[in-house]
Structure formats: structure tokens, C-alpha cells
Design an enzyme around this catalytic site. Structure first.
Site, PDB file in Angstrom:
ATOM      1  N   VAL A  21       0.853  -1.203   0.000  1.00 12.52           N
ATOM      2  CA  VAL A  21       0.000   0.000   0.000  1.00 12.52           C
ATOM      3  C   VAL A  21       0.882   1.244   0.000  1.00 12.52           C
ATOM      4  CG1 VAL A  21      -1.682   1.373   1.297  1.00 12.52           C
ATOM      5  CG2 VAL A  21      -1.921  -1.117   1.189  1.00 12.52           C
ATOM      6  N   ASP A  50      11.062   3.233   5.247  1.00 17.53           N
ATOM      7  CA  ASP A  50      10.776   1.849   5.639  1.00 17.53           C
ATOM      8  C   ASP A  50      11.893   1.367   6.555  1.00 17.53           C
ATOM      9  OD1 ASP A  50       8.728  -0.457   4.342  1.00 17.53           O
ATOM     10  OD2 ASP A  50      10.492  -1.218   5.419  1.00 17.53           O
ATOM     11  N   THR A  96      -1.176  -4.227   9.949  1.00 19.38           N
ATOM     12  CA  THR A  96      -2.011  -4.442  11.143  1.00 19.38           C
ATOM     13  C   THR A  96      -2.539  -5.880  11.089  1.00 19.38           C
ATOM     14  OG1 THR A  96      -3.835  -3.451   9.917  1.00 19.38           O
ATOM     15  CG2 THR A  96      -2.733  -2.053  11.514  1.00 19.38           C
ATOM     16  N   THR A 146      -5.580  -0.513   8.287  1.00 22.35           N
ATOM     17  CA  THR A 146      -6.913  -0.943   8.738  1.00 22.35           C
ATOM     18  C   THR A 146      -6.889  -1.292  10.223  1.00 22.35           C
ATOM     19  OG1 THR A 146      -7.353  -1.841   6.558  1.00 22.35           O
ATOM     20  CG2 THR A 146      -8.751  -2.621   8.348  1.00 22.35           C
ATOM     21  N   CYS A 187      -6.609  -8.895   4.311  1.00 21.44           N
ATOM     22  CA  CYS A 187      -7.748  -7.986   4.574  1.00 21.44           C
ATOM     23  C   CYS A 187      -8.952  -8.768   5.069  1.00 21.44           C
ATOM     24  CB  CYS A 187      -8.141  -7.241   3.288  1.00 21.44           C
ATOM     25  SG  CYS A 187      -6.857  -6.252   2.595  1.00 21.44           S
ATOM     26  N   ARG A 194      -0.106 -14.917   2.112  1.00 21.98           N
ATOM     27  CA  ARG A 194      -0.599 -14.612   3.467  1.00 21.98           C
ATOM     28  C   ARG A 194      -2.028 -15.102   3.675  1.00 21.98           C
ATOM     29  NH1 ARG A 194       0.947  -8.365   4.140  1.00 21.98           N
ATOM     30  NH2 ARG A 194       0.611  -8.440   1.882  1.00 21.98           N
TER      31      ARG A 194
HETATM   32  N1  SAJ Z   1     -13.039 -14.827  -2.390  1.00 16.07           N
HETATM   33  C1  SAJ Z   1     -13.980 -15.837  -2.497  1.00 16.07           C
HETATM   34  N2  SAJ Z   1     -15.167 -15.575  -3.100  1.00 16.07           N
HETATM   35  C2  SAJ Z   1     -15.459 -14.327  -3.586  1.00 16.07           C
HETATM   36  C3  SAJ Z   1     -14.492 -13.302  -3.462  1.00 16.07           C
HETATM   37  C4  SAJ Z   1     -13.292 -13.570  -2.865  1.00 16.07           C
HETATM   38  O1  SAJ Z   1     -13.751 -16.964  -2.067  1.00 16.07           O
HETATM   39  O2  SAJ Z   1     -16.549 -14.147  -4.146  1.00 16.07           O
HETATM   40  C5  SAJ Z   1     -11.757 -15.108  -1.727  1.00 16.07           C
HETATM   41  C6  SAJ Z   1     -10.541 -14.891  -2.627  1.00 16.07           C
HETATM   42  O3  SAJ Z   1     -10.226 -16.078  -3.327  1.00 16.07           O
HETATM   43  C7  SAJ Z   1      -9.460 -14.543  -1.607  1.00 16.07           C
HETATM   44  C8  SAJ Z   1     -10.229 -13.835  -0.500  1.00 16.07           C
HETATM   45  O4  SAJ Z   1     -11.596 -14.193  -0.669  1.00 16.07           O
HETATM   46  O5  SAJ Z   1      -8.870 -15.718  -1.089  1.00 16.07           O
HETATM   47  C9  SAJ Z   1     -10.109 -12.321  -0.546  1.00 16.07           C
HETATM   48  O6  SAJ Z   1     -10.375 -11.945  -1.872  1.00 16.07           O
HETATM   49  P1  SAJ Z   1     -10.678 -10.374  -2.249  1.00 16.07           P
HETATM   50  O7  SAJ Z   1     -11.153 -10.374  -3.668  1.00 16.07           O
HETATM   51  O8  SAJ Z   1     -11.534  -9.769  -1.231  1.00 16.07           O
HETATM   52  O9  SAJ Z   1      -9.226  -9.735  -2.279  1.00 16.07           O
HETATM   53  P2  SAJ Z   1      -8.424  -8.916  -1.178  1.00 16.07           P
HETATM   54  O10 SAJ Z   1      -8.235  -9.684   0.060  1.00 16.07           O
HETATM   55  O11 SAJ Z   1      -7.227  -8.408  -1.875  1.00 16.07           O
HETATM   56  O12 SAJ Z   1      -9.423  -7.719  -0.826  1.00 16.07           O
HETATM   57  C10 SAJ Z   1      -9.171  -6.439  -1.334  1.00 16.07           C
HETATM   58  C11 SAJ Z   1      -9.834  -5.526  -0.330  1.00 16.07           C
HETATM   59  N3  SAJ Z   1      -9.429  -4.176  -0.570  1.00 16.07           N
HETATM   60  C12 SAJ Z   1      -9.189  -3.378   0.501  1.00 16.07           C
HETATM   61  O13 SAJ Z   1      -9.228  -3.764   1.650  1.00 16.07           O
HETATM   62  C13 SAJ Z   1      -8.822  -1.987   0.176  1.00 16.07           C
HETATM   63  C14 SAJ Z   1     -11.354  -5.631  -0.463  1.00 16.07           C
HETATM   64  O14 SAJ Z   1     -11.968  -4.607   0.329  1.00 16.07           O
HETATM   65  C15 SAJ Z   1     -11.770  -5.465  -1.889  1.00 16.07           C
HETATM   66  O15 SAJ Z   1     -13.194  -5.564  -1.975  1.00 16.07           O
HETATM   67  C16 SAJ Z   1     -11.142  -6.593  -2.689  1.00 16.07           C
HETATM   68  O16 SAJ Z   1      -9.712  -6.367  -2.641  1.00 16.07           O
HETATM   69  C17 SAJ Z   1     -11.630  -6.596  -4.127  1.00 16.07           C
HETATM   70  O17 SAJ Z   1     -12.649  -5.949  -4.408  1.00 16.07           O
HETATM   71  O18 SAJ Z   1     -10.994  -7.328  -4.919  1.00 16.07           O
END
Ligand code: SAJ
Length: 437
Positions: A16, A35, A90, A127, A267, A338
Site C-alpha cells: 500500500v 521503511d 495491522t 486498517t 484484509c 498470506r
Molecule cells: N473470495 C472468495 N469468493 C469471492 C471473493 C473472494 O472466495 O466471491 C476469496 C478470494 O479467493 C481470496 C479472499 O476471498 O482468497 C479475498 O479476496 P478479495 O477479492 O476480497 O481480495 P483482497 O483480500 O485483496 O481484498 C481487497 C480488499 N481491498 C481493501 O481492503 C482496500 C477488499 O476490500 C476489496 O473488496 C477486494 O480487494 C476486491 O474488491 O478485490
């Protein structure tokens, strides 16, 4: 804070912080990137990308870029800056409690370096749960004899960074700002409006902005938990959950999510524990949030038991099962292990005596102990079942016929519901999938 602030420090140059620092540089600011990692600072100084996010590869400024300073010293950077942004990790501890040590340490280093009377604005972007910014940082101000509003003003602006999604980078994502001083809050609206083309608004107290970010991800965890729970119910009724979700998605306000082997990343599986902790602190139970976490955490072990059963029903000797994981990273097109569900999935299989192999084109390391890592898919042979764990494009576009020829038994399990199972079945694979009978 001067409404025309021109210099920004960013503390923490991770996935980030680094794009944020680069974004403010591109927006015309004098930028100091800080950093604690010598390796990170050396790589960034050399114009290299120390994060796991390939979208950042071409963005790191080359050596000698004007207005661009990178250092391990907070003390050196802070006095040069009108605004200091803190983008440190965090995480949660092993017992799933919020770990605020990085926020505490960064605050202490920054506040120890602010010039008296300059009213440097210090913005936490990491966060956290509502209340953390004030509870963690105000005591340090008192300890150091700093006066809020004179020497320093604290604010909160949650990062909304989406790794692997260039469409939602730091320059194109809406932001909210919380601060006890509305004039500083509005001045920060002006500052962030020079970073992003999207909506930026002052939302009032620190706690409002802190809570907004946490519940954004809590809501996502709940929605995924719902489809994961349905992915366990419908197959028991002889119904494919994806057929049901496709039908439901014809309704104008049905928000579709996809069941899978689990929920990873720093997240979604983490932030709900912040909300659970805060609710506990104020004595109000967070039953739904807790239950959703339990559902999502159960998926890897559930899938492992389904796979074990598939191998048994295929007549594979129980003492000689070989399973290949296609993908290890928590998310497609990202090299980040992670909280990946691959870890508990592999562990559950190995605990049942299954030999586990893995291939992930986006990862060089971060695999569990005991997993046979393949540098290329062509090396993988003699397996009884292949499971798609991460929907990397490279996995989806694999040479499935060649892989099938190298399998001991051609069983395929789509753990992300993204494969064309009919096509693969026609190629001779015995296909199965999460949520499918
Ligand atoms: N996942 C599922 N089913 C879904 C969507 C995701 O199993 O329908 C899984 C993914 O495979 C992954 C985990 O959930 O293992 C998280 O996926 P994610 O798409 O939420 O990706 P992240 O963790 O990178 O979430 C980020 C977050 N961004 C911020 O915190 C600023 C989240 O709020 C966003 O909504 C997300 O990206 C996004 O939209 O892709």
C-alpha cells in the site's frame, strides 16, 4: 496544516505504502518514503519493486528522480513534511487478536520527530478497529509533551488498495477522512483530491472512518461465507450451488459471490477480527461476524475431506494418495501467500497421509513444510487428483490434456468454480468442484 501542503512522508513502503508514495510523487508533491527494512529501501532506491504486486513493477521511480527521497530514518524524513501518512501492517496474532505493535512503533517514531509548533498532520491509513488511532497515538503525544492541534494533528484515512487490480489503484479509488479537527479534515480532502480522481470526503470523527473501512471487509467476508455455506448445503440436496447463484443473480439487487476452497489475504480474513475485538470491548456480541469467520475458516478442511472421499471412491489405495495444488497464493494474479487457504488445505491432506504437491507461477516461496513444490507444471506427474486452488490465468490456461497424460488418475477438483468442467470432462478428466453434487 497549510491547505497547499507540498511535502508528504509515507511510513511503510509495502504493497500500500509504496504505490501511495509514488502516487503523491506523480501528483507533484515532494515525497519522503520511509521503511525500516534496509532491503526495501535499497530496492526502492535502485528503482526496483520490493512488493509482491506486479502492478508496481514499472512504477518505482529510477534513481535521481527529483522530489523523491527514500530512507530508513523516520527522524530524517518527518521534519521535511507537512503531512505524514502511516501505512504499516495491522495483522492479527496467532490467537486472532489484533496486533497494533506496528501502529504503536510508527506513531512513536513519527511523533518523536515532529517539529514543535508546526502542527504536522499525521494520518493513519492502516486498517484498524474504531478507536485504535486515538487510543494508540494520543497517549504517545501526552508522553512526549506534544499538544494536539499545535504540534501535531492526527487523522485517519483508510487505505482501499486492491492488490492485482490496476483499475482500483491509489489514483482511482474513493477515500474517506476522519479527524477531530474539521478544518484539518477538509484540508486533507484537498490533499487526497490531488492523489485520486474519485470521491474524497471528510466523514467526521476518526472512529467513523475507522469503522467504515472495517465493515467494508466484514461485509465481504459475510457475503462469501453465505455462498460457502450454500456450497455445502446444495450438493447434499443434489443441486449445484452455481446453478442456484446464477438463477438468483437475475434479481436486480442480488450481489453474487463465488464459493471456494477458502478466504485468504491480509484484509478479508483479518479485518473481521478487529470488529469482533471492538464489539467485545464494548460488551456487544458480534455473533454473525464470528459465525461467518467460522464458515470461511472451515472451507479448507471441508474440501480436504471431500477430496479424500473422492480418492477413496476412485479406489486409490488410502496409503498412497497424491494430490497436486494448482496455485498457492491467496488471490489470482497476485504472488502473496498470506492467510492462503492452500496452507490449511495442504496441512489437512498431509495429516491424512496424502502426498501434496504444489505449483504457483506467481510464487517463489511461502509454501508449507512437506509440500513438494514444482517450478513448472510440466514437472508435475503421477498425481491422482489436481485441485484448482488459485484462479491464476496461468492455471486456467494450463495444457490440461498434457497434464492429464501425466496424472496417475485424472481427477480434477475446481476449488474456485472458474473452469469449464464440461470441456475438461470431454478431455477425459473426472471432474468435481466446490458446491457441485
Ligand atoms: N473470495 C472468495 N469468493 C469471492 C471473493 C473472494 O472466495 O466471491 C476469496 C478470494 O479467493 C481470496 C479472499 O476471498 O482468497 C479475498 O479476496 P478479495 O477479492 O476480497 O481480495 P483482497 O483480500 O485483496 O481484498 C481487497 C480488499 N481491498 C481493501 O481492503 C482496500 C477488499 O476490500 C476489496 O473488496 C477486494 O480487494 C476486491 O474488491 O478485490
Amino acid at each position: 496544516m497549510h491547505p497547499d501542503a507540498t511535502s508528504v512522508a509515507v511510513i511503510g513502503l509495502g504493497y500500500v505504502g509504496l504505490p501511495t508514495a509514488i502516487g503523491f510523487l506523480d501528483a507533484g508533491f515532494e515525497v519522503w518514503g520511509v521503511d525500516v527494512s534496509e532491503r526495501t529501501v535499497a530496492m526502492v532506491r535502485a528503482g526496483q519493486n520490493p512488493t509482491g504486486d506486479p502492478d508496481v513493477d514499472d512504477l518505482v521511480p529510477p534513481p535521481g528522480t527529483p522530489r523523491w527521497h527514500v530512507t530508513t530514518s523516520t527522524t530524517e524524513a518527518v521534519p521535511h513534511c507537512d503531512v505524514v501518512l502511516v501505512t504499516v501492517p495491522t495483522p492479527v496474532t496467532h490467537d486472532l487478536k489484533p496486533d497494533l505493535s506496528y501502529v504503536e512503533a510508527a506513531g512513536r517514531a513519527v511523533f518523536g520527530a515532529v517539529p514543535k509548533g508546526k502542527n504536522t498532520v499525521v494520518v493513519l491509513e492502516s486498517t484498524v478497529y474504531p478507536g485504535v488511532t486515538a487510543e494508540t497515538w494520543y497517549p504517545i503525544l501526552d508522553e512526549l509533551g506534544l499538544v494536539h492541534g499545535v504540534d501535531v494533528t492526527v487523522a485517519y484515512c483508510p487505505e482501499r488498495f486492491n492488490p492485482g487490480d490496476a483499475a482500483h489503484g491509489v489514483r482511482s479509488v474513493a477515500r474517506v477522512i476522519g479527524c477531530s479537527d474539521a478544518s484539518v479534515g477538509e484540508a486533507l480532502v484537498g490533499l487526497y483530491s490531488r492523489l485520486t480522481s474519485e470521491d474524497v470526503r471528510y466523514v467526521g470523527a476518526l472512529e467513523v472512518a475507522e469503522a467504515a473501512k472495517v465493515i467494508e471487509n466484514v461485509q465481504r467476508d459475510l457475503n462469501i461465507a453465505l455462498v460457502n455455506e450454500l456450497a455445502r448445503i446444495f450438493p447434499a440436496m443434489g443441486v449445484d450451488v452455481e446453478d442456484v447463484l446464477s438463477a438468483a443473480a437475475t434479481k436486480w439487487n442480488f450481489h453474487r459471490y463465488t464459493p471456494g476452497v477458502g478466504v485468504g489475504g491480509h484484509c478479508i480474513p483479518v479485518d473481521p477480527y478487529y470488529m469482533i475485538q471492538r464489539a467485545s470491548n464494548v460488551g456487544v456480541p458480534a455473533n454473525l461476524i464470528t459465525a461467518a469467520r467460522a464458515v470461511n475458516r472451515s472451507m479448507p478442511v471441508h474440501v480436504a475431506s471431500v477430496i479424500r472421499d473422492l480418492l477413496y471412491r476412485a479406489g486409490i489405495p488410502a496409503d498412497d494418495n497424491r494430490v497436486l495444488l494448482l496455485g498457492w497464493s491467496y488471490k489470482a494474479e497476485v504472488g502473496d501467500p498470506r492467510e492462503t487457504p492452500a496452507e490449511p488445505l495442504a496441512q489437512a491432506l498431509m495429516d491424512m497421509g496424502v502426498h501434496v504437491g504444489a505449483w504457483d507461477p506467481h510464487l517463489d516461496g511461502g509454501f508449507s513444510e512437506g509440500v513438494q513444490v514444482h517450478g513448472s507444471l510440466e514437472e508435475a506427474e503421477g498425481y491422482d487428483l489436481a485441485i484448482l486452488v488459485t484462479a491464476h490465468k496461468a492455471c486456467l490456461e494450463a495444457d490440461w490434456s498434457a497434464l492429464k497424460a501425466r496424472m496417475r488418475t485424472p481427477i480434477l477438483y475446481d476449488g474456485r468454480r472458474v473452469l469449464d468442467l464440461d470441456d475438461l470432462s470431454s478431455k477425459g478428466w473426472m471432474v468435481h468442484a466446490v458446491g457441485r453434487p
